[in-house]
Design an enzyme around this catalytic site. Structure first.
Site, PDB file in Angstrom:
ATOM      1  CG  HIS A  84      -7.926  -0.867   2.680  1.00  0.00           C
ATOM      2  ND1 HIS A  84      -8.449  -1.593   3.725  1.00  0.00           N
ATOM      3  CD2 HIS A  84      -6.911  -1.601   2.177  1.00  0.00           C
ATOM      4  CE1 HIS A  84      -7.766  -2.709   3.867  1.00  0.00           C
ATOM      5  NE2 HIS A  84      -6.817  -2.742   2.930  1.00  0.00           N
ATOM      6  CD  GLU A 127      -8.225  -3.885  -0.511  1.00  0.00           C
ATOM      7  OE1 GLU A 127      -7.145  -3.389  -0.913  1.00  0.00           O
ATOM      8  OE2 GLU A 127      -8.278  -4.713   0.412  1.00  0.00           O
ATOM      9  CG  HIS A 131      -2.041  -1.035   1.109  1.00  0.00           C
ATOM     10  ND1 HIS A 131      -2.558  -1.485  -0.083  1.00  0.00           N
ATOM     11  CD2 HIS A 131      -2.714  -1.707   2.096  1.00  0.00           C
ATOM     12  CE1 HIS A 131      -3.497  -2.390   0.166  1.00  0.00           C
ATOM     13  NE2 HIS A 131      -3.599  -2.552   1.461  1.00  0.00           N
TER      14      HIS A 131
END
Length: 350
Positions: free
Chosen positions: A184, A314, A114
């Protein structure tokens, strides 16, 4: 509180929510004609709440989040946030582009996840309110987190009278780079505090990415097999051994569609009567059932979040795609405009 009426559609209000590193942080509320609403903050370009009716027309929040800014400042589970510069994992925390090896931050064992410690979830975005939507903007400088290029990102949130949350990501870079952004959010359609194991899930994908124990792809695309979801209770595809439950953290390669905005998933919760449909322009969808979810602060329901309290759907490029030439490319060239869309549409089954 400042209030806007834009285009006769959304009513948008904002209030000061606190500060982070000397910069003001705001909470935005977008209300549609039926009274359903979403809340956003420019800290992490984060989705704070989605409040929609159940089958009896009672409004309830269907995403995990926190009632105050401090909850997000303390959070390390990316709850509701925008993630980037590259969503999900890059193996070995490095990739090669035009013969140059770029070393990233290994914030997930030996891998980068991420965007590393310089990820967007901990940054304060600028914002603009226009045409019934809120846009959050940020400049990630060349070399930040190890990524090449001065990358400019805009995250636009729009909330419609049809209870559609439309998120659009637009980015440019002055150097060739890689780019992959997603939201998220952890969804739970029940609004009762029960976990998500009895939610019914459909994912419009025949294939899945094979992954190692650390969730990085091996480079093999295989049939989804026993991880196919066709209106399937989430718990059916989880590994349950006595009191030990191992959840899911899998990337599905979405089926090819002639339409650019293609169906990705559908989630239903029978007791509340709510459903959510997901559409995207991205090639893949990551399903995460929140095995490692442990919040430091109480959430909207005034209790700390635990594993399986929500699930993530996602939409994104494939994990580790810079190192996997068989996967769809996530390269962003100079002069190109990155643009991808995710739509979450909410409704009821009765």
């Amino acid at each position: 509180m400042t209030e806007f009426m834009i285009g006769g559609r959304a009513t948008i209000s904002s209030k000061l929510w606190g500060t982070h590193e000397g910069r003001p942080v705001y909470l935005f509320k977008l209300v549609n004609a039926a009274g359903a609403y979403i809340e956003l903050t420019n800290y992490g370009a984060t989705l704070v709440s989605v409040v929609v009716p159940d089958g009896d027309n009672n409004l309830g929040n269907v995403v995990l989040g926190f009632p105050d800014l401090q909850g997000y400042l303390d959070d390390d589970c990316y709850i509701g946030s925008t993630v980037g510069r590259f969503a999900n994992r890059i193996a070995g925390a490095q990739f090669t582009l035009d013969g140059v090896v770029y070393q990233l931050e290994n914030n997930d064992g030996k891998n980068s996840n991420h965007g590393g410690n310089a990820g967007f979830n901990k940054k304060v975005f600028d914002y603009v309110i226009t045409d019934g939507s809120v846009s959050f903007t940020i400049l990630s400088k060349d070399g930040e987190g190890g990524y090449p290029g001065n990358l400019s990102l805009t995250v636009n949130y729009r909330w419609t009278d049809l209870n559609e949350l439309i998120i659009t990501y637009t980015a440019t870079s002055d150097k060739k780079t890689i780019a992959n952004f997603t939201n998220h959010a952890y969804f739970n359609l029940s609004n009762t505090g029960q976990d998500i194991q009895d939610h019914l899930l459909t994912i419009y994908a025949d294939n899945i990415l094979e992954a190692d124990a650390d969730y990085t792809p091996t480079g093999v695309i295989k049939a989804a097999g026993n991880k196919v979801f066709l209106n399937t209770p989430v718990k059916n595809n989880m590994n349950i051994n006595g009191d030990k439950v191992t959840g899911l953290n899998d990337c599905y390669l979405l089926n090819v569609s002639p339409e650019q905005l293609k169906p990705a998933a559908k989630l239903q919760e029978q007791t509340s009567g709510r459903w959510m449909e997901v559409f995207t322009t991205y090639p893949a969808l990551m399903l995460y059932t929140a095995d490692y979810l442990h919040s430091k602060a109480p959430g909207h329901a005034m209790r700390k979040y635990q594993p399986f309290d929500g699930l993530c759907l996602e939409c994104q490029h494939c994990p580790d795609s810079p190192n996997q030439p068989i996967f769809p490319s996530a390269v962003l060239n100079v002069g190109e405009v990155f643009e991808e869309t995710i739509v979450y549409k909410f409704g009821t089954i009765r």
